[in-house]
Design a protein around this motif. Structure first.
Motif, PDB file in Angstrom:
ATOM      1  N   GLY A 212      44.464  62.476  48.763  1.00  0.00           N
ATOM      2  CA  GLY A 212      43.139  62.292  48.191  1.00  0.00           C
ATOM      3  C   GLY A 212      42.082  63.256  48.681  1.00  0.00           C
ATOM      4  N   THR A 213      42.416  64.187  49.573  1.00  0.00           N
ATOM      5  CA  THR A 213      41.430  65.171  50.006  1.00  0.00           C
ATOM      6  C   THR A 213      41.176  66.174  48.888  1.00  0.00           C
ATOM      7  OG1 THR A 213      43.172  66.570  50.984  1.00  0.00           O
ATOM      8  CG2 THR A 213      42.064  64.984  52.440  1.00  0.00           C
ATOM      9  N   HIS A 214      40.003  66.814  48.931  1.00  0.00           N
ATOM     10  CA  HIS A 214      39.661  67.768  47.882  1.00  0.00           C
ATOM     11  C   HIS A 214      40.695  68.885  47.838  1.00  0.00           C
ATOM     12  CE1 HIS A 214      37.314  70.218  45.179  1.00  0.00           C
ATOM     13  NE2 HIS A 214      37.403  71.229  46.026  1.00  0.00           N
ATOM     14  N   SER A 215      41.162  69.178  46.636  1.00  0.00           N
ATOM     15  CA  SER A 215      42.149  70.225  46.449  1.00  0.00           C
ATOM     16  C   SER A 215      41.945  70.841  45.065  1.00  0.00           C
ATOM     17  CB  SER A 215      43.569  69.658  46.558  1.00  0.00           C
ATOM     18  OG  SER A 215      44.540  70.666  46.350  1.00  0.00           O
ATOM     19  N   PRO A 216      41.715  72.165  44.982  1.00  0.00           N
ATOM     20  CA  PRO A 216      41.478  72.813  43.686  1.00  0.00           C
ATOM     21  C   PRO A 216      42.577  72.487  42.680  1.00  0.00           C
ATOM     22  CG  PRO A 216      41.061  74.339  45.490  1.00  0.00           C
ATOM     23  CD  PRO A 216      41.686  73.120  46.095  1.00  0.00           C
TER      24      PRO A 216
ATOM     25  N   ILE B   3      42.068  57.083  43.534  1.00  0.00           N
ATOM     26  CA  ILE B   3      40.649  56.879  43.841  1.00  0.00           C
ATOM     27  C   ILE B   3      39.871  56.862  42.537  1.00  0.00           C
ATOM     28  CG2 ILE B   3      38.636  57.775  45.086  1.00  0.00           C
ATOM     29  CD1 ILE B   3      40.742  59.399  46.793  1.00  0.00           C
ATOM     30  N   ALA B   4      39.020  55.852  42.364  1.00  0.00           N
ATOM     31  CA  ALA B   4      38.304  55.718  41.098  1.00  0.00           C
ATOM     32  C   ALA B   4      37.090  56.638  40.987  1.00  0.00           C
ATOM     33  CB  ALA B   4      37.881  54.261  40.902  1.00  0.00           C
ATOM     34  N   PHE B   5      36.183  56.571  41.961  1.00  0.00           N
ATOM     35  CA  PHE B   5      34.893  57.261  41.830  1.00  0.00           C
ATOM     36  C   PHE B   5      34.529  58.065  43.069  1.00  0.00           C
ATOM     37  CE2 PHE B   5      34.506  53.276  39.367  1.00  0.00           C
ATOM     38  CZ  PHE B   5      34.220  53.788  38.106  1.00  0.00           C
ATOM     39  N   ALA B   6      33.612  58.998  42.869  1.00  0.00           N
ATOM     40  CA  ALA B   6      32.958  59.668  43.997  1.00  0.00           C
ATOM     41  C   ALA B   6      31.943  58.687  44.584  1.00  0.00           C
ATOM     42  CB  ALA B   6      32.266  60.944  43.537  1.00  0.00           C
ATOM     43  N   PHE B   7      31.823  58.696  45.888  1.00  0.00           N
ATOM     44  CA  PHE B   7      30.978  57.731  46.594  1.00  0.00           C
ATOM     45  C   PHE B   7      29.544  58.232  46.634  1.00  0.00           C
ATOM     46  CE2 PHE B   7      29.718  55.731  50.807  1.00  0.00           C
ATOM     47  CZ  PHE B   7      29.600  54.449  50.291  1.00  0.00           C
TER      48      PHE B   7
ATOM     49  N   ILE C   5      37.189  55.757  51.045  1.00  0.00           N
ATOM     50  CA  ILE C   5      37.911  56.714  51.880  1.00  0.00           C
ATOM     51  C   ILE C   5      36.943  57.824  52.264  1.00  0.00           C
ATOM     52  CG2 ILE C   5      39.821  58.354  51.979  1.00  0.00           C
ATOM     53  CD1 ILE C   5      41.197  56.743  49.792  1.00  0.00           C
ATOM     54  N   THR C   6      36.956  58.208  53.526  1.00  0.00           N
ATOM     55  CA  THR C   6      36.136  59.347  53.960  1.00  0.00           C
ATOM     56  C   THR C   6      37.061  60.554  54.135  1.00  0.00           C
ATOM     57  OG1 THR C   6      36.254  58.429  56.197  1.00  0.00           O
ATOM     58  CG2 THR C   6      34.268  57.998  54.954  1.00  0.00           C
ATOM     59  N   THR C   7      37.562  60.788  55.335  1.00  0.00           N
ATOM     60  CA  THR C   7      38.502  61.902  55.518  1.00  0.00           C
ATOM     61  C   THR C   7      39.933  61.498  55.193  1.00  0.00           C
ATOM     62  OG1 THR C   7      38.911  61.333  57.841  1.00  0.00           O
ATOM     63  CG2 THR C   7      37.056  62.814  57.367  1.00  0.00           C
ATOM     64  N   GLY C   8      40.193  60.201  55.138  1.00  0.00           N
ATOM     65  CA  GLY C   8      41.555  59.720  54.914  1.00  0.00           C
ATOM     66  C   GLY C   8      42.295  59.430  56.205  1.00  0.00           C
ATOM     67  N   ALA C   9      41.633  59.634  57.357  1.00  0.00           N
ATOM     68  CA  ALA C   9      42.288  59.427  58.650  1.00  0.00           C
ATOM     69  C   ALA C   9      42.720  57.982  58.846  1.00  0.00           C
ATOM     70  CB  ALA C   9      41.350  59.857  59.776  1.00  0.00           C
TER      71      ALA C   9
ATOM     72  N   LEU D 100      38.375  52.295  45.863  1.00  0.00           N
ATOM     73  CA  LEU D 100      37.308  52.335  44.882  1.00  0.00           C
ATOM     74  C   LEU D 100      36.636  53.698  44.827  1.00  0.00           C
ATOM     75  CD1 LEU D 100      35.310  50.770  42.952  1.00  0.00           C
ATOM     76  CD2 LEU D 100      33.937  50.328  45.006  1.00  0.00           C
ATOM     77  N   ALA D 101      36.416  54.306  45.999  1.00  0.00           N
ATOM     78  CA  ALA D 101      35.658  55.562  46.029  1.00  0.00           C
ATOM     79  C   ALA D 101      36.038  56.403  47.233  1.00  0.00           C
ATOM     80  CB  ALA D 101      34.150  55.248  46.059  1.00  0.00           C
ATOM     81  N   LYS D 102      35.602  57.666  47.165  1.00  0.00           N
ATOM     82  CA  LYS D 102      35.811  58.588  48.296  1.00  0.00           C
ATOM     83  C   LYS D 102      34.597  59.497  48.421  1.00  0.00           C
ATOM     84  CE  LYS D 102      39.077  61.771  50.450  1.00  0.00           C
ATOM     85  NZ  LYS D 102      38.003  62.535  51.109  1.00  0.00           N
ATOM     86  N   THR D 103      34.255  59.778  49.674  1.00  0.00           N
ATOM     87  CA  THR D 103      33.187  60.733  49.934  1.00  0.00           C
ATOM     88  C   THR D 103      33.694  62.142  49.652  1.00  0.00           C
ATOM     89  OG1 THR D 103      33.808  60.910  52.251  1.00  0.00           O
ATOM     90  CG2 THR D 103      32.151  59.250  51.689  1.00  0.00           C
ATOM     91  N   ARG D 104      32.769  63.058  49.381  1.00  0.00           N
ATOM     92  CA  ARG D 104      33.170  64.443  49.122  1.00  0.00           C
ATOM     93  C   ARG D 104      33.098  65.251  50.413  1.00  0.00           C
ATOM     94  NH1 ARG D 104      35.836  65.269  44.540  1.00  0.00           N
ATOM     95  NH2 ARG D 104      35.212  67.438  44.583  1.00  0.00           N
TER      96      ARG D 104
END
Length: 228
Positions: A44-48, A69-73, A197-201, A224-228
């Motif tokens: 779920g981490t940012h990946s192009p 993950i549904a939405f950006a937090f 989820i933040t970093t996924g740690a 539900l969501a993840k931070t960018r």
């Protein structure tokens, strides 16, 4: 919602308090909220272009098979989650569980595993927000909850820690309750449940404990969501 309950207590938007037709949320917010995309399908981490990130490519074994993950937090959703976690707004668990089901293509699993809180944090808050969401999902989807994952060590709040600090903070944070470990061994595929989820740690640490006890277990993550 039962028709009588809906007639007695018509749904109202939790953001604007205006009447709604179905969810306790004006549909415009669901349409406006940014979907969480361009992420590694495993962690779920940012990946192009949504490709598997280098860490997951190199991981052996891979801890989490797929993360949904549904939405950006951000925006109103961030405010609602804050109300849910820190201001006893437990009724929001129904809305969040419904949004997860509506927005994500969920893989069939044998059990739901809510991310646990340490007993001291649970006593302070009064409830585990991940469990409250999992409880609704379990009822709606007919999937049992496995609560054998425990948090024997109290860790520092993750809120202001960086990725490396979070990983160090969570080392050995989770364990399997030996009283119910036999139940885990009967499962083939599970979904870790968390609100944000933040970093996924946290998910990685939880998955590591599950894998240590059951190496062939296939682990997914729903949030539900993840931070960018």
């Amino acid at each position: 919602m039962h028709w009588l309950e809906k007639w007695l207590f018509p749904p109202c938007c939790v953001v604007t308090s205006a009447p709604t037709d179905h969810l306790d949320l004006d549909p415009k917010f669901v349409q406006q909220w940014q979907r969480y995309g361009d992420a590694c399908p495993c962690c779920g981490t940012h990946s192009p272009q949504g490709k598997i990130c280098r860490s997951c490519q190199q991981a052996s074994p891979r801890l989490i098979e797929q993360t949904h993950i549904a939405f950006a937090f951000r925006g109103e959703l961030r405010q609602l989650v804050h109300q849910f976690k820190y201001h006893q707004q437990l009724h929001l668990s129904r809305l969040f569980a419904t949004l997860i089901q509506q927005q994500l293509q969920l893989n069939p699993v044998d059990a739901l595993v809510p991310i646990p809180l340490h007993p001291s944090r649970l006593a302070q808050r009064g409830y585990n927000q991940a469990y409250e969401i999992a409880r609704i999902l379990s009822k709606d989807l007919g999937i049992p909850i496995y609560q054998g994952l425990i948090r024997p060590q109290a860790t520092t709040s993750q809120t202001r820690l960086g990725r490396t600090q979070r990983q160090h903070n969570l080392s050995h944070a989770f364990a399997i309750n030996p009283k119910v470990e036999a139940g885990l061994l009967k499962l083939h595929r599970v979904a870790l449940i968390d609100d944000v989820i933040t970093t996924g740690a946290t998910l990685q640490a939880a998955a590591q404990s599950l894998k240590a006890a059951h190496p062939t277990l296939e682990i997914h993550a729903w949030a539900l969501a993840k931070t960018r």
